[in-house]
Design an enzyme around this catalytic site. Structure first.
Site, PDB file in Angstrom:
ATOM      1  CE1 TYR A 186      -2.956  -2.838   0.285  1.00  0.00           C
ATOM      2  CE2 TYR A 186      -3.342  -2.422   2.658  1.00  0.00           C
ATOM      3  CZ  TYR A 186      -3.733  -2.989   1.440  1.00  0.00           C
ATOM      4  OH  TYR A 186      -4.849  -4.235   1.414  1.00  0.00           O
ATOM      5  CG  HIS A 191      -1.179  -8.752   0.030  1.00  0.00           C
ATOM      6  ND1 HIS A 191      -0.584  -7.552  -0.209  1.00  0.00           N
ATOM      7  CD2 HIS A 191      -2.419  -8.602  -0.267  1.00  0.00           C
ATOM      8  CE1 HIS A 191      -1.538  -6.655  -0.288  1.00  0.00           C
ATOM      9  NE2 HIS A 191      -2.834  -7.456  -0.268  1.00  0.00           N
ATOM     10  CB  SER A 226     -13.592  -4.102  -1.102  1.00  0.00           C
ATOM     11  OG  SER A 226     -13.959  -3.312  -2.111  1.00  0.00           O
TER      12      SER A 226
END
Length: 307
Positions: free
Chosen positions: A56, A117, A201
């Site tokens: 990020y 991830h 999300s």
């Protein structure tokens, strides 16, 4: 703020968590001072779960979080990050290095939850034989406390949960108003195995906020638009009128422990905090939502058997 126990870890976590991607400027320019102020306000408002990743902002999200938590605030947060990421090798040595770098950027001696991830990027055998053993070694060394796995491919989450070596799972855009396929198998399995669940999300990469991410394909946006038209009975009169029902939809799901908010400003943070008083959708509306898209993923099928 509502709190819950994060699976078998025993951690008490806020049901609303702070997502780290916007904190690193992933979705647009941000001011570091404003981000620090927002993190402090989140903590003071009762949010104690912060989720980030090395990718990020190329480490900027972790660096800013670390800066905001120094000076005695580290113990106020359940801090979650991720190992390796897009374009990197998931081998043992790279995984160790990834976590060591995260610890340095976060200015901490330990990370509460370390997640692999987007595991769909590499073969299953690599995760099992390289990445996961590296994290287990880091846990033995006291540098991380718990281990998680993240991907939006639900069948992969089922497969990894079957190993009984993960404390948490994280998916994104798979329990939201226009695609709630996670509720059919993944959520019940996680509850059975006492695995912590993080939902990312919930606004569908901006779709439910009427601001779709620029990288989304036109055909996916078209399908999402058709589904959203069927949800007009939920829409509020305020701008971005599906945001509130979308947040309440996730926050009130008992099988989801943490719903992430991708806030980059205190204004957005405060709006989302207003949905944390324990009120979900009306039961009849909830059943109507479930009936509309039962078993129908918004995303095209991936060739998961190759992973």
């Amino acid at each position: 703020m509502e709190y819950t126990t994060f699976g078998r870890t025993g951690l008490r976590v806020s049901k609303l968590g702070l997502g780290g991607a916007p904190l690193g400027g992933v979705f647009g320019p941000t001011d570091e001072r404003d981000i620090e102020k927002m993190i402090h306000e989140a903590l003071e408002s009762g949010i104690n779960f912060i989720d980030t990743a090395p990718s990020y902002g190329r480490g900027e999200s972790e660096r800013r979080i670390g800066s905001a938590l120094k000076g005695g605030r580290r113990n106020e947060a359940v801090l979650a990050s991720k190992a390796v990421g897009p374009g990197q090798s998931f081998d043992y040595a790279t995984t160790i290095r990834s976590v060591e770098d995260s610890l340095e950027r976060l200015q901490t001696d330990w990370i509460d939850l370390l997640q692999i991830h987007d595991v769909e990027q590499v073969p299953y055998e690599t995760i099992v034989n390289e990445t996961l053993p590296a994290l287990e070694k880091l846990r033995e060394d006291g540098k991380i406390r718990y281990i998680g796995v993240s991907t939006r491919i639900l069948s992969l989450l089922e497969r990894y949960m079957g190993l009984n070596r993960f404390d948490s799972i994280q998916f994104y855009a798979r329990y939201m108003l226009i695609d709630h396929t996670a509720k059919d198998i993944v959520l019940p399995l996680a509850a059975e195995k006492e695995i912590g669940v993080i939902n990312g999300s919930v606004l569908g990469l901006g779709l439910l906020a009427d601001t779709p991410a620029p990288f989304l394909r036109p055909n996916l946006i078209d399908e999402a638009t058709k589904r959203m038209e069927q949800l007009e009975f939920l829409r509020k009169t305020a701008p971005h009128g599906l945001v509130e029902p979308a947040m309440r939809f996730s926050l009130s799901q008992p099988a989801i422990h943490v719903t992430l908010t991708g806030a980059a400003t205190t204004d957005v943070l405060r709006k989302n905090l207003a949905f944390c008083e324990g009120q979900g959708l009306d039961p009849e509306e909830l059943q109507r939502v479930y009936g509309l898209f039962q078993g129908r993923s918004l995303f095209p099928a991936e060739k998961e058997e190759d992973k």
